[in-house]
Motif scaffolding. Structure first.
Motif, mmCIF file in Angstrom:
data_model
loop_
_atom_site.group_PDB
_atom_site.id
_atom_site.type_symbol
_atom_site.label_atom_id
_atom_site.label_comp_id
_atom_site.label_asym_id
_atom_site.label_seq_id
_atom_site.Cartn_x
_atom_site.Cartn_y
_atom_site.Cartn_z
ATOM 1 N N LYS A 63 7.198 31.278 20.881
ATOM 2 C CA LYS A 63 7.457 31.590 19.476
ATOM 3 C C LYS A 63 6.464 32.607 18.913
ATOM 4 C CE LYS A 63 9.732 27.194 18.475
ATOM 5 N NZ LYS A 63 9.808 26.012 17.591
ATOM 6 N N ARG A 64 5.964 33.443 19.817
ATOM 7 C CA ARG A 64 5.043 34.492 19.423
ATOM 8 C C ARG A 64 5.719 35.848 19.325
ATOM 9 N NH1 ARG A 64 0.709 32.949 17.173
ATOM 10 N NH2 ARG A 64 -0.462 34.734 17.961
ATOM 11 N N PHE A 65 6.841 36.009 20.014
ATOM 12 C CA PHE A 65 7.532 37.295 19.991
ATOM 13 C C PHE A 65 8.994 37.089 20.350
ATOM 14 C CE2 PHE A 65 5.866 36.802 24.287
ATOM 15 C CZ PHE A 65 6.951 37.130 25.083
ATOM 16 N N VAL A 66 9.791 38.115 20.104
ATOM 17 C CA VAL A 66 11.173 38.142 20.549
ATOM 18 C C VAL A 66 11.314 39.269 21.570
ATOM 19 C CG1 VAL A 66 12.133 37.148 18.449
ATOM 20 C CG2 VAL A 66 11.918 39.629 18.652
ATOM 21 N N LEU A 67 12.189 39.071 22.524
ATOM 22 C CA LEU A 67 12.474 40.079 23.536
ATOM 23 C C LEU A 67 13.766 40.790 23.157
ATOM 24 C CD1 LEU A 67 12.178 41.519 26.266
ATOM 25 C CD2 LEU A 67 13.309 39.560 27.335
ATOM 26 N N THR A 91 0.452 38.632 15.996
ATOM 27 C CA THR A 91 -0.859 38.630 16.630
ATOM 28 C C THR A 91 -1.771 37.528 16.101
ATOM 29 O OG1 THR A 91 -1.686 40.239 15.016
ATOM 30 C CG2 THR A 91 -0.745 41.103 17.044
ATOM 31 N N CYS A 92 -1.482 37.008 14.923
ATOM 32 C CA CYS A 92 -2.353 35.972 14.373
ATOM 33 C C CYS A 92 -2.046 34.628 15.026
ATOM 34 C CB CYS A 92 -2.190 35.886 12.860
ATOM 35 S SG CYS A 92 -0.538 35.390 12.335
ATOM 36 N N ASP A 93 -3.022 33.731 15.004
ATOM 37 C CA ASP A 93 -2.849 32.421 15.634
ATOM 38 C C ASP A 93 -2.459 31.341 14.636
ATOM 39 O OD1 ASP A 93 -5.173 32.219 14.231
ATOM 40 O OD2 ASP A 93 -6.479 31.824 15.952
ATOM 41 N N CYS A 94 -2.164 31.741 13.401
ATOM 42 C CA CYS A 94 -1.836 30.758 12.369
ATOM 43 C C CYS A 94 -0.340 30.685 12.100
ATOM 44 C CB CYS A 94 -2.571 31.094 11.076
ATOM 45 S SG CYS A 94 -2.197 32.744 10.442
ATOM 46 N N CYS A 95 0.460 31.517 12.803
ATOM 47 C CA CYS A 95 1.891 31.581 12.529
ATOM 48 C C CYS A 95 2.688 31.440 13.817
ATOM 49 C CB CYS A 95 2.265 32.914 11.870
ATOM 50 S SG CYS A 95 1.336 33.306 10.375
ATOM 51 N N GLU A 96 3.945 31.128 13.632
ATOM 52 C CA GLU A 96 4.888 31.193 14.746
ATOM 53 C C GLU A 96 6.238 31.637 14.203
ATOM 54 O OE1 GLU A 96 6.628 26.647 15.064
ATOM 55 O OE2 GLU A 96 4.898 27.182 16.308
ATOM 56 N N LEU A 97 6.987 32.330 15.049
ATOM 57 C CA LEU A 97 8.312 32.789 14.655
ATOM 58 C C LEU A 97 9.281 31.619 14.670
ATOM 59 C CD1 LEU A 97 8.509 36.136 16.648
ATOM 60 C CD2 LEU A 97 7.956 35.818 14.228
ATOM 61 N N SER A 98 10.117 31.564 13.646
ATOM 62 C CA SER A 98 11.074 30.460 13.553
ATOM 63 C C SER A 98 12.512 30.913 13.775
ATOM 64 C CB SER A 98 10.958 29.793 12.173
ATOM 65 O OG SER A 98 11.191 30.736 11.133
ATOM 66 N N THR A 123 -2.505 36.458 6.487
ATOM 67 C CA THR A 123 -1.408 37.423 6.492
ATOM 68 C C THR A 123 -0.873 37.602 7.904
ATOM 69 O OG1 THR A 123 -2.405 38.614 4.661
ATOM 70 C CG2 THR A 123 -0.724 39.793 5.929
ATOM 71 N N LEU A 124 0.429 37.675 8.003
ATOM 72 C CA LEU A 124 1.086 37.920 9.287
ATOM 73 C C LEU A 124 0.851 39.364 9.736
ATOM 74 C CD1 LEU A 124 3.189 37.249 11.554
ATOM 75 C CD2 LEU A 124 4.930 38.068 9.971
ATOM 76 N N LEU A 125 0.515 39.518 11.003
ATOM 77 C CA LEU A 125 0.405 40.840 11.608
ATOM 78 C C LEU A 125 1.461 40.966 12.682
ATOM 79 C CD1 LEU A 125 -3.477 41.141 12.040
ATOM 80 C CD2 LEU A 125 -2.062 42.082 10.217
ATOM 81 N N LEU A 126 2.143 42.097 12.679
ATOM 82 C CA LEU A 126 3.178 42.337 13.683
ATOM 83 C C LEU A 126 2.671 43.321 14.716
ATOM 84 C CD1 LEU A 126 6.606 42.628 11.882
ATOM 85 C CD2 LEU A 126 5.915 40.928 13.544
ATOM 86 N N LEU A 127 3.082 43.091 15.954
ATOM 87 C CA LEU A 127 2.732 43.981 17.048
ATOM 88 C C LEU A 127 4.005 44.344 17.784
ATOM 89 C CD1 LEU A 127 0.505 45.268 18.891
ATOM 90 C CD2 LEU A 127 0.597 43.153 20.231
#
Length: 255
Positions: A63-67, A91-98, A123-127
């Motif tokens: 739940k850290r990224f989508v392919l 990139t942050c460790d406080c969030c997960e993608l839902s 704040t969410l950071l995107l990579l």
């Protein structure tokens, strides 16, 4: 017949957008990103040539990224098919993608990522990670249409392409003397283009309209795709055109 391929630009000034030599106004870059107010993020990813059945988007178990992968099938005269790959993630460790929602039309993927923030004050950071990354095009550049990073004399290859051509233009002479041209104009519907011939120059234009309220604005494409060595005109109705999935293909007959 003798052909001179390509578009005529002033090398000293370069291109309006180094991701596509035919883009003359609108948002630059292969991708753009916007943070939304409701714990979501918007991504625009250009995938010219990819039909809806060629797109795959899946949430990684972490739940850290989508392919995101896309397959653009080879047209009869294309040099090859094209395959895309990109990993939008956090990139942050406080969030997960839902979850996520997708909208692919005319070679442009609009992706909305939803997240759960376990520490709301952060704040969410995107990579954006590419299967094969090339050139200077890295997040966060590209969100600003006037970003100088995307302007210059050198064209950049699409960083998401890991198989096939990453450039927006392709041409070759066929055995019968005709000229085949492929022009990427992601976002342009199949009915929003024109082809004209004047003094031996074959020109195309195309408009990519705003289709989402998250889009920064429309994009407009224009340029010469072929030039005869002599200023001979060809009636435009004699040029075969195929517009599909944000790609315009021309077969220009010999004179």
């Amino acid at each position: 017949m003798s052909w001179v391929y390509g578009v005529d630009h002033d090398g000293a000034e370069g291109y309006y957008a180094t991701n596509n030599e035919f883009l003359v106004s609108g948002s630059k870059g292969f991708t753009e990103m916007k943070m939304l107010e409701n714990e979501e993020s918007f991504l625009r990813i250009d995938l010219p040539g990819v039909p809806k059945e060629g797109l795959t988007v899946s949430l990684d178990p972490s739940k850290r990224f989508v392919l995101v992968t896309g397959e653009a099938p080879k047209f009869q005269h294309d040099s090859s098919d094209r395959k895309y790959g990109i990993f939008p993630g956090i990139t942050c460790d406080c969030c997960e993608l839902s979850g996520f929602t997708t909208d692919l039309r005319d070679g442009v993927l609009r992706l909305i990522l939803s997240k759960i923030n376990h520490m709301p004050q952060r704040t969410l950071l995107l990579l954006l990670l590419y299967l094969r990354s090339k050139g200077p095009h890295k997040f966060p550049h590209g969100s600003d249409p006037n970003d100088p990073v995307y302007t210059g004399p050198v064209l950049e290859s699409h960083p998401c392409v890991f198989q096939g051509s990453g450039l927006a233009y392709e041409s070759k002479q066929l055995q019968n003397g005709s000229l085949y041209v492929r022009v990427d104009m992601p976002g342009h519907p199949k009915e929003r283009f024109t082809v004209s011939v004047a003094y031996g120059r074959v020109s195309v234009t195309g408009e990519a309209p705003v289709v989402s309220h998250h889009d920064q604005g429309a994009r407009f494409y224009s340029g010469d795709v072929a030039m005869l060595s002599t200023p001979v005109d060809i009636p435009s109705h004699r040029i075969q055109t195929i517009a599909k999935d944000g790609v315009l293909r021309l077969i220009i007959p010999s004179v």
